[in-house]
Motif scaffolding. Structure first.
Motif, short mmCIF file in Angstrom:
data_model
loop_
_atom_site.label_atom_id
_atom_site.label_comp_id
_atom_site.label_asym_id
_atom_site.label_seq_id
_atom_site.Cartn_x
_atom_site.Cartn_y
_atom_site.Cartn_z
N UNK A 49 0.83 -1.21 0.00
CA UNK A 49 0.00 0.00 0.00
C UNK A 49 0.87 1.26 0.00
N UNK A 50 1.93 1.27 0.82
CA UNK A 50 2.81 2.43 0.89
C UNK A 50 3.60 2.58 -0.41
N UNK A 51 4.19 1.49 -0.89
CA UNK A 51 5.03 1.58 -2.09
C UNK A 51 4.22 1.94 -3.33
N UNK A 52 2.96 1.55 -3.36
CA UNK A 52 2.13 1.91 -4.52
C UNK A 52 1.98 3.43 -4.62
N UNK A 53 1.92 4.11 -3.48
CA UNK A 53 1.79 5.56 -3.47
C UNK A 53 3.10 6.23 -3.85
N UNK A 54 4.21 5.70 -3.34
CA UNK A 54 5.49 6.38 -3.48
C UNK A 54 6.34 5.89 -4.65
N UNK A 55 5.86 4.96 -5.44
CA UNK A 55 6.69 4.39 -6.49
C UNK A 55 7.11 5.44 -7.52
N UNK A 56 6.28 6.50 -7.72
CA UNK A 56 6.64 7.57 -8.65
C UNK A 56 7.25 8.77 -7.93
N UNK A 57 7.28 8.72 -6.59
CA UNK A 57 7.76 9.88 -5.84
C UNK A 57 9.24 9.79 -5.48
N UNK A 58 9.84 8.64 -5.58
CA UNK A 58 11.22 8.48 -5.15
C UNK A 58 11.93 7.48 -6.05
N UNK A 59 13.25 7.51 -5.99
CA UNK A 59 14.06 6.60 -6.81
C UNK A 59 14.84 5.61 -5.94
N UNK A 60 14.51 5.51 -4.67
CA UNK A 60 15.32 4.74 -3.73
C UNK A 60 14.93 3.26 -3.71
N UNK A 61 15.03 2.60 -4.79
CA UNK A 61 14.84 1.14 -4.86
C UNK A 61 13.44 0.70 -4.48
N UNK A 62 12.44 1.60 -4.59
CA UNK A 62 11.08 1.24 -4.19
C UNK A 62 10.53 0.11 -5.06
N UNK A 63 10.83 0.12 -6.34
CA UNK A 63 10.29 -0.92 -7.23
C UNK A 63 10.81 -2.29 -6.82
N UNK A 64 12.07 -2.37 -6.35
CA UNK A 64 12.62 -3.65 -5.90
C UNK A 64 12.00 -4.08 -4.58
N UNK A 65 11.79 -3.13 -3.67
CA UNK A 65 11.16 -3.47 -2.39
C UNK A 65 9.70 -3.88 -2.60
N UNK A 66 9.04 -3.29 -3.58
CA UNK A 66 7.66 -3.68 -3.88
C UNK A 66 7.61 -5.13 -4.37
N UNK A 67 8.55 -5.51 -5.23
CA UNK A 67 8.61 -6.90 -5.69
C UNK A 67 9.01 -7.84 -4.57
N UNK A 68 9.86 -7.37 -3.66
CA UNK A 68 10.22 -8.18 -2.49
C UNK A 68 9.00 -8.43 -1.62
N UNK A 69 8.16 -7.42 -1.44
CA UNK A 69 6.93 -7.59 -0.65
C UNK A 69 5.98 -8.56 -1.33
N UNK A 70 5.90 -8.53 -2.66
CA UNK A 70 5.06 -9.48 -3.39
C UNK A 70 5.54 -10.91 -3.15
N UNK A 71 6.86 -11.12 -3.22
CA UNK A 71 7.42 -12.46 -2.99
C UNK A 71 7.11 -12.95 -1.59
N UNK A 72 7.25 -12.06 -0.60
CA UNK A 72 6.95 -12.45 0.78
C UNK A 72 5.46 -12.77 0.96
N UNK A 73 4.61 -11.98 0.32
CA UNK A 73 3.17 -12.19 0.46
C UNK A 73 2.75 -13.52 -0.16
N UNK A 74 3.41 -13.93 -1.24
CA UNK A 74 3.11 -15.21 -1.87
C UNK A 74 3.34 -16.36 -0.89
N UNK A 75 4.44 -16.28 -0.14
CA UNK A 75 4.70 -17.35 0.81
C UNK A 75 3.72 -17.30 1.98
N UNK A 76 3.43 -16.09 2.48
CA UNK A 76 2.53 -15.95 3.63
C UNK A 76 1.16 -16.55 3.31
#
Length: 331
Positions: A49-76
């Motif tokens: 939810x947070x990364x979806x808002x800020x993905x266009x607002x910053x360049x600090x690896x948000x797209x990679x952290x968003x994919x990392x959260x997707x991978x974690x959610x798949x296992x959960x």
């Protein structure tokens, strides 16, 4: 020489009580997965939810952290079925769903490793060469994420494909009922010893040693940037410290979650292939490897904690949950 590598210890010459070992593993998995289920689910949903808002607002690896959260959610999302199996000692949901849940476990682990490396490299790059990042690099990041998912999904196919669902060998020494066992308790296909070692070496090198080396290198470079002034580098020492906290957090996740698993994985293979002469050593390995597997699952709960303490955007969104100005102006 060909071994029938099975996941139980009911082979001739085994020292460990198979039923006792199975109960030990099931109790441990049920407790650990129950503990990480709720925080892992809530933490990764909030992160997306947070990364979806800020993905266009910053360049600090948000797209990679968003994919990392997707991978974690798949296992959960697969944990409730795992918990049911380990509490009831039976799998009534069919072989296909068993393989999907089993597959998602390894996809999560190696996708997490891949994206943790990407996060570390990106934060280090932004500290050392901040002016090189522009809008076109976001497209490159998207391609890197897509290639990463493709490579991880293809490589992890080896785990379910090596399982032999038609085998009559069970953990208790008696032929199990249909779909009675699942996950790592399914026996493996017949493979030669040399082929098994090749698979292990490739998994260790590509899945842990090389990624961990890259993360350590990024940590050293980011820490070094605090002591030296580099042309074109970020002059805000606070920004550098935040970047260092991020790459240090990635290093900690590697050490806590993934290092124990990749240390015990070849030892577990030797124990289950019945090649160790010491019963005490064999039994110790067979009890330690499940602990390492539980630690590997812990990353889906640790990653959201890392986001909160190392990412400004994540902390600001949770502490002051207003819509960013850019989003308001676009509306």
């Amino acid at each position: 020489m060909v071994y029938t590598i099975i996941i139980t210890t009911t082979m001739n010459g085994s020292c460990q009580d198979a039923v006792g070992l199975r109960m030990y593993q099931h109790n441990m998995y049920a407790v650990v997965y129950s503990v990480i289920l709720v925080p892992g689910l809530l933490g990764n949903i909030v992160a997306l939810w947070v990364f979806r808002v800020y993905i266009r607002e910053t360049k600090k690896a948000v797209v990679f952290m968003m994919n990392l959260a997707v991978a974690d959610l798949m296992q959960v999302l697969s944990l409730p079925l795992r918990i049911y199996y380990y509490l009831n000692n039976s799998w009534p949901f069919g072989h296909a769903l068993c393989m999907i849940c089993f597959y998602l476990k390894y996809v999560n682990m190696y996708a997490s490793i891949y994206f943790l490396v990407c996060v570390s490299v990106r934060r280090c790059e932004l500290v050392m060469r901040p002016l090189r990042y522009n809008a076109s690099r976001r497209k490159v990041d998207a391609v890197v994420c897509a290639l990463g998912w493709l490579l991880v999904c293809l490589a992890c196919l080896a785990f379910p494909l090596l399982r032999n669902a038609d085998s009559d060998d069970g953990d208790g020494g008696a032929p199990p009922q249909a779909d009675a066992v699942c996950f790592s308790e399914l026996p493996m296909q017949m493979v030669s010893t040399s082929a098994a070692w090749v698979i292990l070496i490739i998994a260790e090198l590509l899945g842990f040693i090389i990624p961990f080396t890259l993360v350590l290198a990024c940590t050293c470079l980011t820490a070094g940037s605090l002591r030296t002034k580099t042309t074109g580098a970020i002059h805000d020492r606070g920004e550098k410290r935040r970047a260092l906290r991020m790459v240090l957090s990635c290093t900690v996740v590697f050490l806590v979650c993934f290092a124990p698993y990749h240390v015990t994985m070849p030892l577990d293979f030797l124990a289950k292939a019945n090649t160790l002469s010491s019963c005490a050593l064999r039994d110790l390995i067979l009890k330690c490897h499940p602990v390492a597997l539980c630690l590997a699952s812990l990353n889906c709960s640790l990653d959201p904690i890392m986001y909160y303490f190392t990412t400004n955007e994540f902390w600001r969104r949770l502490s002051k949950p207003e819509i960013p100005e850019r989003a308001i102006s676009s509306r």
